[in-house]
Design a protein around this motif. Structure first.
Motif, PDB file in Angstrom:
ATOM      1  N   ALA A 519       0.766  -1.039  -0.135  1.00 57.91           N
ATOM      2  CA  ALA A 519      -0.097   0.019  -0.057  1.00 57.91           C
ATOM      3  C   ALA A 519       1.081   1.399  -0.068  1.00 57.91           C
ATOM      4  O   ALA A 519       0.473   2.091  -0.754  1.00 57.91           O
ATOM      5  CB  ALA A 519      -0.934   0.057   1.347  1.00 57.91           C
ATOM      6  N   GLN A 520       2.102   1.376   0.821  1.00 61.79           N
ATOM      7  CA  GLN A 520       2.737   2.577   0.811  1.00 61.79           C
ATOM      8  C   GLN A 520       3.439   2.827  -0.603  1.00 61.79           C
ATOM      9  O   GLN A 520       3.449   3.984  -0.819  1.00 61.79           O
ATOM     10  CB  GLN A 520       3.907   2.229   1.968  1.00 61.79           C
ATOM     11  CG  GLN A 520       4.807   3.442   2.211  1.00 61.79           C
ATOM     12  CD  GLN A 520       4.089   4.830   2.512  1.00 61.79           C
ATOM     13  OE1 GLN A 520       3.235   4.919   3.440  1.00 61.79           O
ATOM     14  NE2 GLN A 520       4.041   5.869   1.644  1.00 61.79           N
ATOM     15  N   ILE A 521       4.032   1.856  -1.048  1.00 60.08           N
ATOM     16  CA  ILE A 521       4.653   2.133  -2.450  1.00 60.08           C
ATOM     17  C   ILE A 521       3.605   2.390  -3.551  1.00 60.08           C
ATOM     18  O   ILE A 521       3.862   3.280  -4.221  1.00 60.08           O
ATOM     19  CB  ILE A 521       5.452   0.797  -2.909  1.00 60.08           C
ATOM     20  CG1 ILE A 521       6.423   0.490  -1.935  1.00 60.08           C
ATOM     21  CG2 ILE A 521       6.167   1.111  -4.210  1.00 60.08           C
ATOM     22  CD1 ILE A 521       7.327  -0.827  -2.202  1.00 60.08           C
ATOM     23  N   VAL A 522       2.438   1.801  -3.503  1.00 55.88           N
ATOM     24  CA  VAL A 522       1.359   2.208  -4.542  1.00 55.88           C
ATOM     25  C   VAL A 522       0.977   3.627  -4.394  1.00 55.88           C
ATOM     26  O   VAL A 522       0.858   4.441  -5.122  1.00 55.88           O
ATOM     27  CB  VAL A 522       0.107   1.233  -4.219  1.00 55.88           C
ATOM     28  CG1 VAL A 522      -0.965   1.866  -4.867  1.00 55.88           C
ATOM     29  CG2 VAL A 522       0.348  -0.034  -4.711  1.00 55.88           C
ATOM     30  N   SER A 523       0.920   4.128  -3.018  1.00 57.52           N
ATOM     31  CA  SER A 523       0.458   5.401  -2.673  1.00 57.52           C
ATOM     32  C   SER A 523       1.647   6.572  -3.309  1.00 57.52           C
ATOM     33  O   SER A 523       1.296   7.435  -3.554  1.00 57.52           O
ATOM     34  CB  SER A 523       0.391   5.799  -1.016  1.00 57.52           C
ATOM     35  OG  SER A 523       0.279   6.950  -0.913  1.00 57.52           O
ATOM     36  N   ASP A 524       2.759   6.168  -2.882  1.00 58.61           N
ATOM     37  CA  ASP A 524       4.096   6.896  -3.264  1.00 58.61           C
ATOM     38  C   ASP A 524       4.059   6.869  -4.722  1.00 58.61           C
ATOM     39  O   ASP A 524       4.197   8.180  -5.449  1.00 58.61           O
ATOM     40  CB  ASP A 524       5.427   6.102  -2.967  1.00 58.61           C
ATOM     41  CG  ASP A 524       5.639   6.228  -1.274  1.00 58.61           C
ATOM     42  OD1 ASP A 524       4.840   6.894  -0.933  1.00 58.61           O
ATOM     43  OD2 ASP A 524       6.592   5.450  -1.114  1.00 58.61           O
ATOM     44  N   PHE A 525       4.078   5.837  -5.638  1.00 57.25           N
ATOM     45  CA  PHE A 525       3.872   5.820  -7.115  1.00 57.25           C
ATOM     46  C   PHE A 525       2.686   6.588  -7.701  1.00 57.25           C
ATOM     47  O   PHE A 525       2.881   7.153  -8.905  1.00 57.25           O
ATOM     48  CB  PHE A 525       4.094   4.558  -7.764  1.00 57.25           C
ATOM     49  CG  PHE A 525       5.677   4.476  -7.593  1.00 57.25           C
ATOM     50  CD1 PHE A 525       6.494   4.388  -8.669  1.00 57.25           C
ATOM     51  CD2 PHE A 525       6.423   3.741  -6.460  1.00 57.25           C
ATOM     52  CE1 PHE A 525       7.864   4.269  -8.811  1.00 57.25           C
ATOM     53  CE2 PHE A 525       7.639   3.805  -6.307  1.00 57.25           C
ATOM     54  CZ  PHE A 525       8.518   3.853  -7.707  1.00 57.25           C
ATOM     55  N   GLU A 526       1.636   6.501  -7.103  1.00 56.74           N
ATOM     56  CA  GLU A 526       0.556   7.053  -7.462  1.00 56.74           C
ATOM     57  C   GLU A 526       0.624   8.819  -7.231  1.00 56.74           C
ATOM     58  O   GLU A 526       0.208   9.417  -8.207  1.00 56.74           O
ATOM     59  CB  GLU A 526      -0.954   6.606  -6.797  1.00 56.74           C
ATOM     60  CG  GLU A 526      -2.070   7.348  -7.377  1.00 56.74           C
ATOM     61  CD  GLU A 526      -3.379   6.591  -6.909  1.00 56.74           C
ATOM     62  OE1 GLU A 526      -4.374   7.500  -6.935  1.00 56.74           O
ATOM     63  OE2 GLU A 526      -3.486   5.451  -6.720  1.00 56.74           O
ATOM     64  N   HIS A 527       1.118   9.001  -6.415  1.00 57.87           N
ATOM     65  CA  HIS A 527       1.142  10.609  -6.200  1.00 57.87           C
ATOM     66  C   HIS A 527       2.192  11.027  -6.890  1.00 57.87           C
ATOM     67  O   HIS A 527       1.881  12.109  -7.669  1.00 57.87           O
ATOM     68  CB  HIS A 527       1.620  10.775  -4.594  1.00 57.87           C
ATOM     69  CG  HIS A 527       2.185  11.878  -4.406  1.00 57.87           C
ATOM     70  ND1 HIS A 527       1.475  12.976  -4.117  1.00 57.87           N
ATOM     71  CD2 HIS A 527       3.510  12.574  -4.270  1.00 57.87           C
ATOM     72  CE1 HIS A 527       2.282  14.007  -3.796  1.00 57.87           C
ATOM     73  NE2 HIS A 527       3.511  13.813  -3.893  1.00 57.87           N
ATOM     74  N   LEU A 528       3.197  10.399  -7.149  1.00 56.51           N
ATOM     75  CA  LEU A 528       4.146  10.686  -8.254  1.00 56.51           C
ATOM     76  C   LEU A 528       3.652  10.725  -9.845  1.00 56.51           C
ATOM     77  O   LEU A 528       3.891  11.798 -10.390  1.00 56.51           O
ATOM     78  CB  LEU A 528       5.444   9.913  -8.113  1.00 56.51           C
ATOM     79  CG  LEU A 528       6.875  10.217  -8.982  1.00 56.51           C
ATOM     80  CD1 LEU A 528       7.126  11.574  -8.152  1.00 56.51           C
ATOM     81  CD2 LEU A 528       7.742   9.220  -8.672  1.00 56.51           C
ATOM     82  N   TYR A 529       2.945   9.832 -10.216  1.00 52.74           N
ATOM     83  CA  TYR A 529       2.313   9.702 -11.306  1.00 52.74           C
ATOM     84  C   TYR A 529       1.381  10.974 -11.572  1.00 52.74           C
ATOM     85  O   TYR A 529       1.408  11.698 -12.577  1.00 52.74           O
ATOM     86  CB  TYR A 529       1.501   8.526 -11.494  1.00 52.74           C
ATOM     87  CG  TYR A 529       0.855   8.194 -12.837  1.00 52.74           C
ATOM     88  CD1 TYR A 529       1.281   8.422 -14.055  1.00 52.74           C
ATOM     89  CD2 TYR A 529      -0.536   7.839 -13.008  1.00 52.74           C
ATOM     90  CE1 TYR A 529       1.156   8.228 -15.236  1.00 52.74           C
ATOM     91  CE2 TYR A 529      -1.107   7.871 -14.349  1.00 52.74           C
ATOM     92  CZ  TYR A 529      -0.444   7.815 -15.527  1.00 52.74           C
ATOM     93  OH  TYR A 529      -0.886   7.579 -16.595  1.00 52.74           O
ATOM     94  N   ARG A 530       0.330  11.387 -10.475  1.00 53.29           N
ATOM     95  CA  ARG A 530      -0.522  12.380 -10.561  1.00 53.29           C
ATOM     96  C   ARG A 530       0.063  13.702 -10.701  1.00 53.29           C
ATOM     97  O   ARG A 530      -0.015  14.623 -11.408  1.00 53.29           O
ATOM     98  CB  ARG A 530      -1.168  12.421  -9.434  1.00 53.29           C
ATOM     99  CG  ARG A 530      -2.335  11.543  -9.156  1.00 53.29           C
ATOM    100  CD  ARG A 530      -3.013  11.755  -7.811  1.00 53.29           C
ATOM    101  NE  ARG A 530      -4.000  10.474  -7.624  1.00 53.29           N
ATOM    102  CZ  ARG A 530      -4.984  10.343  -8.181  1.00 53.29           C
ATOM    103  NH1 ARG A 530      -5.411  10.870  -9.252  1.00 53.29           N
ATOM    104  NH2 ARG A 530      -5.588   8.974  -7.927  1.00 53.29           N
TER     105      ARG A 530
END
Length: 575
Positions: A519-530
């Motif tokens: 979950a933490q990595i998904v959140s990190d990369f989603e934030h970065l993609y956005r």
């Protein structure tokens, strides 16, 4: 000569990080570029320098090279008082003042300074382990936070960087050794001395690999500029070749994908030439993602070889047998050509590569290398007729080693020593195998599109979360094309927007989306993609649609080795 009858072995290390830099602010949102550089890219060069008879292929993603360069520029400007260091962790390492205890900024830096393998890095150093224990107290007993000195955070920042330091540097650099011996109460001068070591390592990466290439120990190759999935840019429908029932995004075509894929290769070659002074003969297409159209594009850009996973060749052989049932199984240990493309394609031995990635970390180095080489000897011994196998070990150059003792130092040292002097195996490069082939490539009429993971594109497309990410990218590309064609942007603005678009095309965003990831990595990369998508919209002067701000993925899984790596097969078996 004895070497003429040896079985060729190619070890290909792929060095890759996506863009963690906010191109509008120059700020790095995550520190993985410089941390993997001081820990892994430096060590991988040192092992080859230590064993002059060893050879390897080293593949670089251009966006990684450019980010290393940005760090160097920012540090040098900071040294001269002309700018700030854009990475919060690196800036904090040399900051005159650190955040006060009890503040969110203090907590944020503390948590970031503990993102290291607990067993192989943190617990290896008693002083670092004690700081980690104190951090746990800090979290659980907020009423005590006011009594914790800022010295705690200062020492933690130093130990974080010491922990991530490459083993070759740790064994040879006097500054690193003295800081480790000091253990605590680090001064401002100590922290600046550590930054100087980091700068020296970063600045040495290009010259060291360039020298290894000049003396013939290393063949340097390249990936698409931002590590984009070329087959999917060219044809989203190519995902159906290996998975006919896959559910595709609402946008079935990436607009202008052929032009953008070609630009990804053109820009990759330009960056590569600037860093290394040579033209690459080979291209590890991102994630080993290939299709017949991708092979045509690689040939158009002058590449002589590429590679993928062994599931891709098995799928392609099975497809060819539908028309020619008598076609023999030539296996994955041969070079191939497909259709009208002359590009030689080599295939990863997934079993051998995944043993390094997922099994040997807990073995004694000599036992691990002995087992790996034994499998290679068996492959060599099974060769029939005049054709000799080509054994390909292809894997990331960074992600496995944090799970090994001492960053894989003993394993890699033993691996190169044994293979460099083996009586029946010969370390070589793909460029040499193309120019001086041990056998003519096997020809098949068509390559079934897929990647090194499972022989499909399911890691990047087909999942509802991944498909939504593709739809966001396709929508952004539609607006991008309209703006680029209306003449309202300057040439400089168009160039910046094009690079920002390329960043959004990187494969990593799609890799991480999905409930099976942490979950933490998904959140990190989603934030970065956005962030990258919003930056693109700002650069083209078009308001970002509300869909960009809707959550894509949540994540809940914990794949092998933390998700940074995956095996080539669903159920992997050693050779």
């Amino acid at each position: 000569m004895a070497s003429d009858i040896k079985t060729p072995v190619v070890i290909c290390w792929h060095m890759h990080q996506p863009s963690y830099e906010d191109m509008r602010t120059g700020q790095f949102l995550f520190p993985w570029v410089y941390l993997h550089t001081i820990k892994d890219y430096s060590d991988m060069a040192a092992h080859l320098e230590h064993e002059p008879q060893a050879r390897a292929v080293v593949n670089f993603a251009p966006i990684l090279l450019e980010q290393i360069e940005t760090y160097l520029v920012q540090i040098e400007r900071w040294r001269h008082g002309a700018g700030d260091i854009g990475d919060p962790l690196l800036a904090a390492l040399v900051a005159e003042e650190l955040p006060e205890t009890g503040t969110p900024a203090f907590l944020g830096l503390m948590e970031k300074s503990l993102r290291a393998n607990p067993d192989r890095i943190i617990k290896r150093y008693p002083a670092y382990a004690r700081l980690a224990e104190l951090a746990d107290v800090y979290r659980k007993k907020p009423e005590l936070q006011r009594y914790i000195s800022s010295r705690f955070l200062s020492d933690l920042l130093v130990w974080y960087h010491l922990g991530w330091m490459g083993e070759s540097i740790r064994r040879e650099n006097n500054c690193i050794q003295s800081l480790q011996e000091k253990a605590y109460n680090f001064s401002t001068d100590d922290r600046r001395a550590l930054l100087n070591v980091i700068f020296d390592v970063l600045s040495g990466i290009g010259p060291r690999y360039r020298h290894l290439a000049q003396i013939g120990q290393v063949e340097l190759s390249v990936s698409p500029y931002t590590h984009a999935m070329l087959p999917l840019l060219l044809e989203l429908e190519s995902a159906r070749e290996a998975m006919p029932e896959i559910i595709l995004p609402a946008h079935r075509v990436y607009p202008g994908g052929s032009e953008q894929a070609s630009w990804q290769l053109q820009e990759a070659k330009a960056v590569f030439q600037r860093f290394f002074g040579i033209a690459p003969a080979g291209c590890w297409a991102s994630e080993g993602g290939l299709s017949q159209a991708t092979l045509a594009l690689l040939n158009e850009h002058g590449f002589q070889w590429t590679a993928s996973g062994d599931s891709v060749i098995h799928n392609s052989l099975n497809r060819a047998r539908e028309d020619n049932p008598e076609l023999p199984d030539s296996g994955n240990h041969q070079p191939y050509t497909f259709g009208d493309s002359p590009v030689s394609v080599f295939f990863r031995d997934d079993g051998l590569s995944d043993l390094i990635g997922f099994t040997y970390a807990d073995w004694h180095a000599k036992d691990a290398v002995g087992d790996l080489v034994h499998h290679m000897e068996n492959i060599a011994g099974q060769a029939r007729g005049a054709s000799r196998p080509v054994i390909s070990v292809i894997m990331d150059g960074e992600n496995a080693w944090e799970y090994y003792p001492e960053n894989g130092f003993h394993f890699l040292d033993e691996l190169y020593t044994v293979l460099a002097h083996h009586p029946k195996l010969k370390l070589t490069t793909y460029a040499d195998l193309v120019s001086q082939p041990v056998a003519a490539p096997v020809h098949l009429p068509h390559l079934v599109a897929g990647s090194w993971i499972y022989g499909t594109f399911s890691t990047w497309i087909g999942d509802p979360d991944k498909n939504r990410a593709w739809d966001l990218l396709c929508e952004a590309k539609v607006h991008y094309d309209r703006v680029m064609g209306n003449g309202n942007l300057s040439a400089e603005q168009k160039e910046s927007a094009r690079k920002q678009l390329a960043v959004c095309e990187g494969s990593d965003w799609f890799w991480w989306f999905g409930d099976y990831n942490p979950a933490q990595i998904v959140s990190d990369f989603e934030h970065l993609y956005r962030r990258h998508l919003v930056n693109l919209y700002e650069m083209i002067g078009y308001p970002a649609p509300p869909s960009v701000f809707h959550q894509l993925s949540q994540g809940s899984g914990e794949p092998a080795r933390g998700g940074a790596m995956r095996p080539g097969h669903e159920v992997d078996k050693p050779v």
